[in-house]
Design an enzyme around this catalytic site. Structure first.
Site, PDB file in Angstrom:
ATOM      1  N   LEU A  49       0.709  -1.028  -0.278  1.00  0.00           N
ATOM      2  CA  LEU A  49      -0.440   0.073   0.192  1.00  0.00           C
ATOM      3  C   LEU A  49       0.711   0.865   0.236  1.00  0.00           C
ATOM      4  CD1 LEU A  49      -2.760  -0.520   2.476  1.00  0.00           C
ATOM      5  CD2 LEU A  49      -3.192  -0.982   0.247  1.00  0.00           C
ATOM      6  N   ASP A  50       0.567   2.680  -0.506  1.00  0.00           N
ATOM      7  CA  ASP A  50       1.341   3.996  -0.604  1.00  0.00           C
ATOM      8  C   ASP A  50       1.394   4.011   0.904  1.00  0.00           C
ATOM      9  OD1 ASP A  50       0.959   3.627  -3.712  1.00  0.00           O
ATOM     10  OD2 ASP A  50      -0.200   4.828  -3.740  1.00  0.00           O
ATOM     11  N   GLN A  51       2.562   3.986   0.924  1.00  0.00           N
ATOM     12  CA  GLN A  51       2.771   5.023   2.475  1.00  0.00           C
ATOM     13  C   GLN A  51       1.441   6.078   2.791  1.00  0.00           C
ATOM     14  OE1 GLN A  51       6.734   6.242   3.378  1.00  0.00           O
ATOM     15  NE2 GLN A  51       5.362   7.821   5.352  1.00  0.00           N
ATOM     16  N   VAL A  53      -1.488   5.944   2.663  1.00  0.00           N
ATOM     17  CA  VAL A  53      -2.736   4.736   2.204  1.00  0.00           C
ATOM     18  C   VAL A  53      -2.870   3.597   3.645  1.00  0.00           C
ATOM     19  CG1 VAL A  53      -4.226   3.276   1.191  1.00  0.00           C
ATOM     20  CG2 VAL A  53      -3.392   5.247   0.145  1.00  0.00           C
TER      21      VAL A  53
END
Length: 225
Positions: A49-51, A53
């Site tokens: 996951l993107d940081q 998110v």
């Protein structure tokens, strides 16, 4: 750390927004080892996951489990459902977004492009608009491909940037966190070979608190195949 499930092959948890998914100091595996009280625990990241998110993630607890889960990721056997809050209203209540995406390493940003080329990859997602409140729309998203910043780039390209996502064109004022949450994962257990699913609703903070629909059942929030 909110651990939803664990056994000797997998650990499913809720990643807080703001920490990396990768195994580095302060990253998710590092935080989980501290939570478990075992600095040498085997915890392998098989998807990201993107940081910025948060939401549900599964980590492997052995090399073989990592191999099998990674194969599911490559073969689209790991179902990934998200909730997103976008500025505006999608033109259709439900549909498919299919684009070509290019990644700029220098800008650390993903762009929708019109022509095939080197490092250009197809991106596909399906969505369903669930509720609109005050010019913002709650959207359920199922990823069919897993490209970097895919949801953020595809909605932004249509004039529907995610709330709080300044990198992809969201307004700057009055927004706390990014409106994207990994809501549900479903996959085949790497040891038992049973199909399992785990879900967690977003936190009770903005922008999620604007939507009464989030009190719905999990089935109502899913994008159907």
């Amino acid at each position: 750390m909110d651990i939803l499930y664990q056994d000797n092959r997998i650990l499913v948890c809720v990643k807080p927004a703001g920490i990396p998914s990768t195994d580095e100091p302060g990253g998710l595996p590092d935080c989980l080892r501290r939570e478990l009280g075992d600095p040498h625990a085997c915890l392998r990241t098989v998807h990201r996951l993107d940081q910025v998110v948060g939401g549900v993630m599964v980590l492997a607890r052995s090399k073989e489990a990592a191999r099998r889960l990674s194969a599911q990721v490559r073969e689209h056997g790991l179902e990934k459902d998200y909730l997103a809050v976008v500025h505006g209203v999608p033109p259709e209540e439900q549909g498919e977004l299919r684009d070509l995406l290019a990644r700029s390493k220098e800008e650390r940003k993903t762009y929708v492009v019109t022509r095939p080329g080197r490092d250009v990859r197809e991106a596909v997602l399906r969505y369903q608009a669930l509720e609109t409140v005050g010019g913002l729309t709650l959207v359920a998203v199922r990823l069919e491909t897993g490209r970097t910043h895919q949801i953020r780039a595809q909605f932004s390209a249509r004039g529907l940037p995610l709330v709080g996502d300044r990198k992809y064109g969201a307004p700057e004022a009055g927004e706390a966190g990014i409106g994207l949450w990994s809501y549900r994962l479903a996959f085949t257990h790497p040891q038992t070979e049973e199909r399992v699913a785990f879900s967690a609703l977003p936190p009770g903070t903005a922008p999620w608190t604007a939507f009464p629909r989030l009190r719905a059942t999990s089935e109502e929030l899913e994008v159907k195949r």
